[in-house]
Every structure is written in C-alpha cells, then in structure tokens.
Design an enzyme around this catalytic site. Structure first.
Site, PDB file in Angstrom:
ATOM      1  N   THR A 158     129.329 -17.688  34.360  1.00 53.92           N
ATOM      2  CA  THR A 158     129.287 -18.726  35.390  1.00 53.92           C
ATOM      3  C   THR A 158     130.519 -18.717  36.292  1.00 53.92           C
ATOM      4  O   THR A 158     130.502 -19.336  37.352  1.00 53.92           O
ATOM      5  CB  THR A 158     129.168 -20.111  34.746  1.00 53.92           C
ATOM      6  OG1 THR A 158     130.327 -20.349  33.923  1.00 53.92           O
ATOM      7  CG2 THR A 158     127.915 -20.204  33.880  1.00 53.92           C
ATOM      8  N   LYS A 159     131.591 -18.033  35.843  1.00 56.12           N
ATOM      9  CA  LYS A 159     132.845 -17.997  36.600  1.00 56.12           C
ATOM     10  C   LYS A 159     133.356 -16.567  36.676  1.00 56.12           C
ATOM     11  O   LYS A 159     132.899 -15.692  35.942  1.00 56.12           O
ATOM     12  CB  LYS A 159     133.892 -18.897  35.942  1.00 56.12           C
ATOM     13  CG  LYS A 159     133.510 -20.373  35.916  1.00 56.12           C
ATOM     14  CD  LYS A 159     134.599 -21.199  35.243  1.00 56.12           C
ATOM     15  CE  LYS A 159     134.231 -22.680  35.218  1.00 56.12           C
ATOM     16  NZ  LYS A 159     135.276 -23.502  34.556  1.00 56.12           N
ATOM     17  N   HIS A 209     118.571 -22.811  43.534  1.00 54.89           N
ATOM     18  CA  HIS A 209     118.333 -24.120  44.148  1.00 54.89           C
ATOM     19  C   HIS A 209     119.561 -25.012  43.971  1.00 54.89           C
ATOM     20  O   HIS A 209     120.272 -24.932  42.961  1.00 54.89           O
ATOM     21  CB  HIS A 209     117.124 -24.793  43.501  1.00 54.89           C
ATOM     22  CG  HIS A 209     115.822 -24.118  43.814  1.00 54.89           C
ATOM     23  ND1 HIS A 209     115.154 -24.315  44.995  1.00 54.89           N
ATOM     24  CD2 HIS A 209     115.077 -23.240  43.098  1.00 54.89           C
ATOM     25  CE1 HIS A 209     114.039 -23.601  44.995  1.00 54.89           C
ATOM     26  NE2 HIS A 209     113.975 -22.929  43.854  1.00 54.89           N
TER      27      HIS A 209
END
Length: 234
Positions: free
Chosen positions: A198-199, A147
């Site tokens: 996350t990266k 989301h």
C-alpha cells in the site's frame, strides 16, 4: 440445410472471435498508435474508425476481451508481437507467461529481461513502469486505478498522475502479491508472497504482510540478469 452446411456454420461460430480479432487488428493498431503518440487528427482517426465504432458497439469491452484471448496463445513470441503492436514498450528478453491481463497497453513499459508470471494483472490505465530483470510471480495484481470511496459518485480519477506505479530493477514480487495505485517499489526489493503493498518500498527491502511492512533486507548490489529463457511452449 445439409450436414456440410451445418458443420460450416458451427466451425464459423467457433472461430468467429479469431476472425473478428484478425479483421479488426490493423485498425486497432492504428488506434493504439494514436493513443500512444497523441495523434488524434486525420488520417489516423479515419483509419482507426472501424475499430473505434466496433469498440463503442461493445461498450468498451472488446479490447479487454481481445487481450484475454491473446494471453492464451501458445506462442510467447506472437503474444509479445501483438502487445508491442498495441503500444506496450517491451525490452529484450521479456517473458509474458500465459494468462497475463493487460489493461491499457499504451501506458505499460516492461524493461529488459523481466518475467511476468501466469495470470498476472498489469493495470496500466494511469501508467505502469516495470524495470529490468524484474521477477513478477504468478497471480500478482498491480493496479493504477481504483474507485474513490470519498467521492459521492464513487468515481475513478484517471487524470491523477499520482496513481502511476513504478517497479525498480531486479524487484521480486512473490505469488499473489497485490500492489495498489501510486506505489513505488525500489530497486532490488522483495515483496513476499500474498502481501498487499500500500506504500512505497525502499530499495533492497524485504516486505511481508497485510499491509506490507519491512521484515528484512536483501544483500546488495544484485547483478543477476534474466536471459529470456523460461518454461514455455515456444
């Protein structure tokens, strides 16, 4: 109603889900073929219509429920055959352990020799590519959709190609690793247990922590190959 009739009704109720799975599976295969090859005309739509109608009646939840049941079948070979029939691109000697949760099978690619651990979540809604001889440990979660917290309607943007996740050859994801949308993990990299990626991760890097950060490097080149033999019932 006699005892025999009661027993027959109970047996029918117990095996009803498998009866539905078997009856709907041919139509589901056609629908998966339509999605994978983008063939939405006749006669494909006609042949897939019974499954499409049933999926609408289930408010889109049947495929996920069906794959949940399939993931617990004791036969690795039967699970792989069903996954292939539903559009997953699977190389040779791939192992799916029990409880693998696949979302949107037609967008999932798993390269030769890769091993998927118990109860892994492979979310391929925006595309998930797993390379060759990758070791994905138990309870790993890989997501390609989430989301948007900035969206006033809290929507998910499935058209965003940047959400695609790519995992290079001979990557090792430790148990309970979480990979977030849009991440590219380079060849030979190691994501230590429990980290949140996350990266992008550079090739042969060892990352750990929340969020995952580089803590070491892996020797290169890596040349090992998994042969498809792993702990399984059959």
């Amino acid at each position: 109603m006699g005892l025999v009739h009661i027993i027959l009704v109970l047996v029918l109720l117990i095996y009803l889900k498998w009866i539905l799975i078997v009856l709907l599976f041919p139509f589901q295969m056609v629908q998966a073929y339509m999605k994978k090859h983008r063939k939405y005309g006749m006669p494909y739509k006609l042949f897939a219509y019974p499954y499409i109608l049933f999926e609408k009646l289930c408010r889109g939840g049947w495929e996920r429920y069906m794959l949940f049941q399939v993931s617990r079948l004791p036969s690795l070979h039967l699970r792989k055959w069903i996954y292939k029939a539903l559009g997953v691109s699977i190389g040779k000697n791939v192992v799916f352990h029990v409880g693998t949760e696949i979302r949107y099978p037609t967008n999932l690619t798993v390269g030769e020799g890769s091993i998927i651990g118990d109860h892994a979540i492979l979310d391929a809604r925006c595309g998930l590519s797993i390379g060759r001889h990758v070791n994905i440990s138990s309870n790993v979660s890989i997501y390609t959709l989430q989301h948007d917290h900035r969206d006033p309607n809290f929507e998910c943007n499935m058209s965003n190609e940047q959400m695609h996740v790519e995992i290079g050859d001979r990557v090792w994801l430790g148990c309970n690793v979480i990979v977030l949308p849009g991440v590219r993990i380079g060849e030979g990299a190691v994501c230590c247990a429990g980290c949140v990626v996350t990266k992008n991760v550079e090739p042969y890097a060892v990352v750990a922590g929340i969020p995952a950060k580089k803590v070491n490097e892996r020797p290169q080149p890596m040349t090992y190959e998994f042969d498809g033999y792993s702990c399984r019932l059959y």
